[in-house]
Design a protein around this motif. Structure first.
Motif, PDB file in Angstrom:
ATOM      1  N   TYR A 183       0.851  -1.185   0.000  1.00 10.55           N
ATOM      2  CA  TYR A 183       0.000   0.000   0.000  1.00 10.55           C
ATOM      3  C   TYR A 183       0.889   1.238   0.000  1.00 10.55           C
ATOM      4  O   TYR A 183       1.923   1.284   0.656  1.00 10.55           O
ATOM      5  CB  TYR A 183      -0.895   0.035   1.236  1.00 10.55           C
ATOM      6  CG  TYR A 183      -1.806  -1.154   1.383  1.00 10.55           C
ATOM      7  CD1 TYR A 183      -3.064  -1.174   0.784  1.00 10.55           C
ATOM      8  CD2 TYR A 183      -1.412  -2.259   2.136  1.00 10.55           C
ATOM      9  CE1 TYR A 183      -3.901  -2.266   0.917  1.00 10.55           C
ATOM     10  CE2 TYR A 183      -2.239  -3.358   2.276  1.00 10.55           C
ATOM     11  CZ  TYR A 183      -3.475  -3.363   1.665  1.00 10.55           C
ATOM     12  OH  TYR A 183      -4.305  -4.448   1.806  1.00 10.55           O
ATOM     13  N   ALA A 184       0.443   2.256  -0.724  1.00 10.43           N
ATOM     14  CA  ALA A 184       1.225   3.491  -0.769  1.00 10.43           C
ATOM     15  C   ALA A 184       0.350   4.636  -1.254  1.00 10.43           C
ATOM     16  O   ALA A 184      -0.689   4.436  -1.895  1.00 10.43           O
ATOM     17  CB  ALA A 184       2.439   3.330  -1.685  1.00 10.43           C
ATOM     18  N   GLU A 185       0.797   5.848  -0.925  1.00  7.35           N
ATOM     19  CA  GLU A 185       0.196   7.067  -1.445  1.00  7.35           C
ATOM     20  C   GLU A 185       1.193   7.690  -2.414  1.00  7.35           C
ATOM     21  O   GLU A 185       2.343   7.938  -2.047  1.00  7.35           O
ATOM     22  CB  GLU A 185      -0.116   8.035  -0.316  1.00  7.35           C
ATOM     23  CG  GLU A 185      -1.155   7.518   0.668  1.00  7.35           C
ATOM     24  CD  GLU A 185      -1.375   8.476   1.821  1.00  7.35           C
ATOM     25  OE1 GLU A 185      -0.749   9.570   1.803  1.00  7.35           O
ATOM     26  OE2 GLU A 185      -2.148   8.136   2.737  1.00  7.35           O
ATOM     27  N   LEU A 186       0.735   7.916  -3.641  1.00  6.19           N
ATOM     28  CA  LEU A 186       1.626   8.506  -4.629  1.00  6.19           C
ATOM     29  C   LEU A 186       0.816   9.306  -5.628  1.00  6.19           C
ATOM     30  O   LEU A 186      -0.350   8.985  -5.903  1.00  6.19           O
ATOM     31  CB  LEU A 186       2.458   7.444  -5.333  1.00  6.19           C
ATOM     32  CG  LEU A 186       1.791   6.519  -6.360  1.00  6.19           C
ATOM     33  CD1 LEU A 186       2.871   5.804  -7.153  1.00  6.19           C
ATOM     34  CD2 LEU A 186       0.859   5.527  -5.733  1.00  6.19           C
ATOM     35  N   GLN A 239      -2.545   0.072  -4.305  1.00  5.98           N
ATOM     36  CA  GLN A 239      -2.334  -1.162  -3.581  1.00  5.98           C
ATOM     37  C   GLN A 239      -2.101  -2.291  -4.574  1.00  5.98           C
ATOM     38  O   GLN A 239      -2.564  -2.244  -5.707  1.00  5.98           O
ATOM     39  CB  GLN A 239      -3.527  -1.493  -2.680  1.00  5.98           C
ATOM     40  CG  GLN A 239      -4.802  -1.831  -3.432  1.00  5.98           C
ATOM     41  CD  GLN A 239      -5.937  -2.140  -2.480  1.00  5.98           C
ATOM     42  OE1 GLN A 239      -6.225  -1.372  -1.567  1.00  5.98           O
ATOM     43  NE2 GLN A 239      -6.570  -3.268  -2.690  1.00  5.98           N
ATOM     44  N   GLY A 240      -1.349  -3.303  -4.122  1.00  5.99           N
ATOM     45  CA  GLY A 240      -1.021  -4.426  -4.998  1.00  5.99           C
ATOM     46  C   GLY A 240       0.190  -5.151  -4.460  1.00  5.99           C
ATOM     47  O   GLY A 240       0.312  -5.363  -3.254  1.00  5.99           O
ATOM     48  N   ASN A 293       2.278  -5.356  -9.855  1.00  8.86           N
ATOM     49  CA  ASN A 293       0.832  -5.450 -10.038  1.00  8.86           C
ATOM     50  C   ASN A 293       0.192  -4.465  -9.070  1.00  8.86           C
ATOM     51  O   ASN A 293       0.233  -4.667  -7.854  1.00  8.86           O
ATOM     52  CB  ASN A 293       0.349  -6.880  -9.756  1.00  8.86           C
ATOM     53  CG  ASN A 293      -1.099  -7.083 -10.146  1.00  8.86           C
ATOM     54  OD1 ASN A 293      -1.945  -6.274  -9.807  1.00  8.86           O
ATOM     55  ND2 ASN A 293      -1.376  -8.185 -10.834  1.00  8.86           N
ATOM     56  N   GLN A 294      -0.432  -3.383  -9.633  1.00  6.48           N
ATOM     57  CA  GLN A 294      -0.965  -2.323  -8.792  1.00  6.48           C
ATOM     58  C   GLN A 294      -2.302  -1.816  -9.324  1.00  6.48           C
ATOM     59  O   GLN A 294      -2.531  -1.791 -10.536  1.00  6.48           O
ATOM     60  CB  GLN A 294       0.012  -1.138  -8.722  1.00  6.48           C
ATOM     61  CG  GLN A 294       1.265  -1.409  -7.906  1.00  6.48           C
ATOM     62  CD  GLN A 294       0.997  -1.419  -6.418  1.00  6.48           C
ATOM     63  OE1 GLN A 294       0.595  -0.419  -5.835  1.00  6.48           O
ATOM     64  NE2 GLN A 294       1.230  -2.572  -5.796  1.00  6.48           N
ATOM     65  N   ARG A 295      -3.135  -1.413  -8.372  1.00  9.89           N
ATOM     66  CA  ARG A 295      -4.395  -0.737  -8.692  1.00  9.89           C
ATOM     67  C   ARG A 295      -4.376   0.607  -7.984  1.00  9.89           C
ATOM     68  O   ARG A 295      -4.352   0.658  -6.741  1.00  9.89           O
ATOM     69  CB  ARG A 295      -5.592  -1.584  -8.244  1.00  9.89           C
ATOM     70  CG  ARG A 295      -5.718  -2.903  -8.986  1.00  9.89           C
ATOM     71  CD  ARG A 295      -6.886  -3.733  -8.480  1.00  9.89           C
ATOM     72  NE  ARG A 295      -6.763  -4.047  -7.060  1.00  9.89           N
ATOM     73  CZ  ARG A 295      -6.001  -5.037  -6.587  1.00  9.89           C
ATOM     74  NH1 ARG A 295      -5.283  -5.784  -7.413  1.00  9.89           N
ATOM     75  NH2 ARG A 295      -5.951  -5.263  -5.288  1.00  9.89           N
ATOM     76  N   ALA A 296      -4.410   1.657  -8.787  1.00  9.29           N
ATOM     77  CA  ALA A 296      -4.286   3.011  -8.239  1.00  9.29           C
ATOM     78  C   ALA A 296      -5.608   3.760  -8.362  1.00  9.29           C
ATOM     79  O   ALA A 296      -6.347   3.588  -9.335  1.00  9.29           O
ATOM     80  CB  ALA A 296      -3.175   3.771  -8.961  1.00  9.29           C
TER      81      ALA A 296
END
Length: 692
Positions: free
Chosen positions: A477-480, A486-487, A502-505
């Protein structure tokens, strides 16, 4: 006749001398035989052991001879306590008496003990059990030994809770000018090391209360983890019945695999039962195998051993580390330390810091200051808990190792990966070498801000798991870019390394996101994005050229950057060259993009609903991510009553060129007149629309 008479006199004298010698030998033998019969020897031994709880037994059958010295050979000698229990034995004891002892105070010229066995034990109240063999010294009748030899013997040494076995024990002593020169060798078991062999030599001085070894020297070898280590030691010792004083102890250790050399010195050791004090400890370990840690120094002014534990109010260490990627730096630590046989090593409230040696050029890395606690329970079990600064930013660590599993938590306020990863040498040694065999890593990671190659990510939370095959951040998880994602991210141990993201933003600022990932961006807005991409390589160029996977973007409100669609189309109609303009943009209220990437080439399909002029925009094409080149066919349409207008975008992604796609407009037409008419009709249909 005179010559005959002279020879006869000489023969007579010689005969008399021989007769005298024979008579002397007979008298000596008779006297010695009388003095050394079983009863006399047994009585002499009893007198010597008088006052001790022991008696000496041996076989009645003995050997006796007088050449080269009067000697008695005792067989099957046994030392028995008051309960009749055997505490020591010897297969054979040869007692060679000095010639003058036949008529004077007994003096042992040579004592040889073979195949001895026994127990040497220390009791805090009575001292060494061997000391009870000695008669009281108040009568002054101390037997003198000129030479003592022990051959092929075995002993058990008990001291407190420790038990050691001395096998193949050999000892030689020789009296010289009131002192004794000695040499011994033995095999020792009972330590954690295997195959310990020990040799020592020097001069011993004795008095009523102690033994003094002013120049003791020893050599030894042993096995540690199947690797042979050899060493030597020199010191001055004063050994009493209740205490020992060791001065100027110097120890050297050498190992070939790994190639390590150790120099250690201790100024003073004061030992009594269950307690030992150390003064002035200095040790330097030098690694000659070419590893990262080249040298480690340890210093302690005071240290104490008591009740199975070792304590020091302050221990300081310095480790010199050299790496191919980051250069050299020092690790310095100091604090209170203790070690116990049952609890292991404990460093409390200790401080350590890492100091780069080369601060020129790029910003130094691994600059940190920490304070915490380290506990080592042995057998690859330890715990580290610390807080401090890493690269001048607040940080906290909790790391626990239990055999092959390392777990815990890492918290960093900020980390700039550019300082650590953007170095060619890093990629040659990128996968951690210690993640081998069955070792595993299971760690919670929290990073306030992370920067790398222009990418800024905040509030990272992840579960890090790793082994010899894979490193995996999942979930991640991250804020960008003003949104959240998350992924998971994984790295596979291969040559070169293989990466998978693999990420879903949600609600991210898409312009800098695409710019950071692909090196260019023509879209502005808040986007929902799904990424499933993989790459391999050791440089950014290699990773871009191998990039494969998919990308999907959806934007509700935004703009196409680098082009004012209405203005550019008017320029196209006037026949002017249309180029990218960074400040220009075309607003839209909906945009979607789907990209399929293979070996660094992205095949794109996008759709946008333009606000002004109101139109639908559909694009298909591809981009070479490594070369930064683009080729797209764009179709602009307003409604079914208007003919769609095709536009070709090509060139460098940083400054693309826009042009009418004449081939698309004139597709299927043969004559030049028909082609010219089709272009004019298409432009005419769009002109009024663009002027609205």
């Amino acid at each position: 006749m005179r010559y005959v008479s002279c020879d006869a006199k000489k023969i007579s004298i010689l005969r008399n001398i021989i007769l005298i010698l024979i008579l002397f030998y007979i008298s000596i033998y008779t006297t010695f035989h009388r003095m050394s019969d079983y009863d006399n020897v047994y009585q002499t031994a009893a007198q010597w052991l008088d006052g001790s709880p022991y008696r000496l037994d041996f076989d009645v059958e003995m050997e006796r001879f007088v050449i080269p010295r009067p000697t008695v050979v005792l067989k099957n000698v046994r030392l028995v306590d008051e309960k009749g229990m055997q505490v020591a034995s010897a297969g054979e004891v040869r007692i060679g008496v000095a010639w003058k002892s036949v008529f004077r105070q007994p003096e042992i010229e040579k004592l040889v003990v073979r195949d001895a066995a026994g127990i040497l034990q220390y009791d805090p109240e009575s001292g060494w059990n061997i000391s009870r063999l000695k008669r009281g010294l108040d009568d002054g009748q101390v037997m003198r030994f000129n030479r003592v030899i022990l051959e092929n013997s075995n002993f058990v040494l008990r001291y407190g809770q420790n038990r050691f076995i001395l096998s193949n024990f050999h000892l030689k002593t020789k009296r010289e000018s009131g002192n004794y020169r000695y040499g011994l060798e033995t095999d020792v078991s009972g330590f954690q090391w295997q195959g310990l062999t020990f040799q020592a030599a020097g001069v011993a001085q004795t008095n009523q209360n102690e033994v003094i070894l002013p120049d003791a020297a020893a050599h030894f070898t042993f096995l540690e983890n199947s690797h042979q280590i050899s060493g030597s030691a020199r010191a001055s010792l004063r050994l009493g019945s209740e205490k020992a004083d060791i001065s100027s102890l110097n120890i050297k250790l050498d190992s070939k695999q790994p190639a390590v050399h150790v120099d250690a010195s201790i100024q003073k050791i004061l030992h009594s039962f269950q307690q030992t004090q150390f003064k002035g400890i200095d040790s330097v370990l030098t690694d000659l195998s070419g590893s990262h840690i080249r040298q480690v120094g340890i210093h302690a002014a005071d240290m104490q051993w008591r009740d199975g534990g070792l304590e020091s109010p302050e221990i300081s260490t310095v480790a010199h580390v050299n790496t191919p990627a980051y250069g050299s730096f020092d690790i310095r630590a100091n604090g209170k330390g203790s070690w116990h046989v049952s609890n292991g090593l404990l460093l409390e409230n200790f401080e350590w810091q890492t100091v780069p040696n080369d601060v020129s050029g790029s910003r130094p890395v691994f600059a940190s200051q920490w304070e915490g606690t380290f506990a080592h329970q042995g057998d690859n079990r330890w715990t580290l808990k610390a807080k401090g600064l890493f690269d001048r930013q607040p940080a906290a660590l909790f790391i626990k190792r239990d055999n092959d599993t390392v777990s815990g938590q890492i918290e960093l306020a900020k980390l700039n990966l550019h300082d650590y990863l953007d170095k060619p040498a890093v990629y040659r040694h990128a996968y951690p070498a210690w993640l081998s065999d069955n070792r595993k890593l299971d760690m919670d990671v929290r990073i306030g801000a992370l920067e790398w190659s222009g990418v800024s990510v905040r509030n990272i939370r992840s579960k890090l798991s790793a082994d010899a095959q894979n490193i995996r951040f999942a979930p991640l998880y991250a804020e960008l870019y003003g949104g959240a994602t998350q992924g998971e991210l994984s790295v596979r141990n291969a040559q070169p390394l293989v990466y998978r993201l693999n990420q879903r933003a949600r609600n991210i600022d898409i312009q800098p996101a695409l710019q950071d990932v692909f090196g260019f961006s023509r879209v502005r807005g808040r986007a929902q994005m799904t990424v499933d991409i993989g790459a391999q390589g050791s440089t950014r160029e290699e990773m871009l050229s191998s990039l494969s996977g998919s990308l999907k973007i959806d934007i509700s409100e935004g703009a196409l950057r680098g082009i004012n669609l209405s203005q550019k189309m008017k320029q196209l109609f006037r026949g002017e060259t249309v180029r990218h303009e960074a400040e220009s943009e075309t607003a839209f209220n909906r945009f979607s993009l789907t990209a399929e990437m293979n070996n660094g080439v992205s095949r794109n399909h996008s759709y946008a609903k333009i606000v002004s002029p109101q139109a639908d925009l559909e694009s298909r094409g591809e981009a070479d991510l490594l070369r930064g080149e683009i080729r797209e066919d764009v179709l602009i349409s307003r409604s079914s009553q208007y003919t769609p207008l095709p536009i070709r975008i090509s060139g460098k992604t940083s400054r693309p060129v826009f042009a009418l796609n004449y081939r698309k407009i004139t597709e299927g037409l043969a004559s030049d007149e028909d082609k010219q008419r089709a272009v004019s009709e298409a432009l005419k249909q769009q002109w009024q629309w663009l002027l609205q």
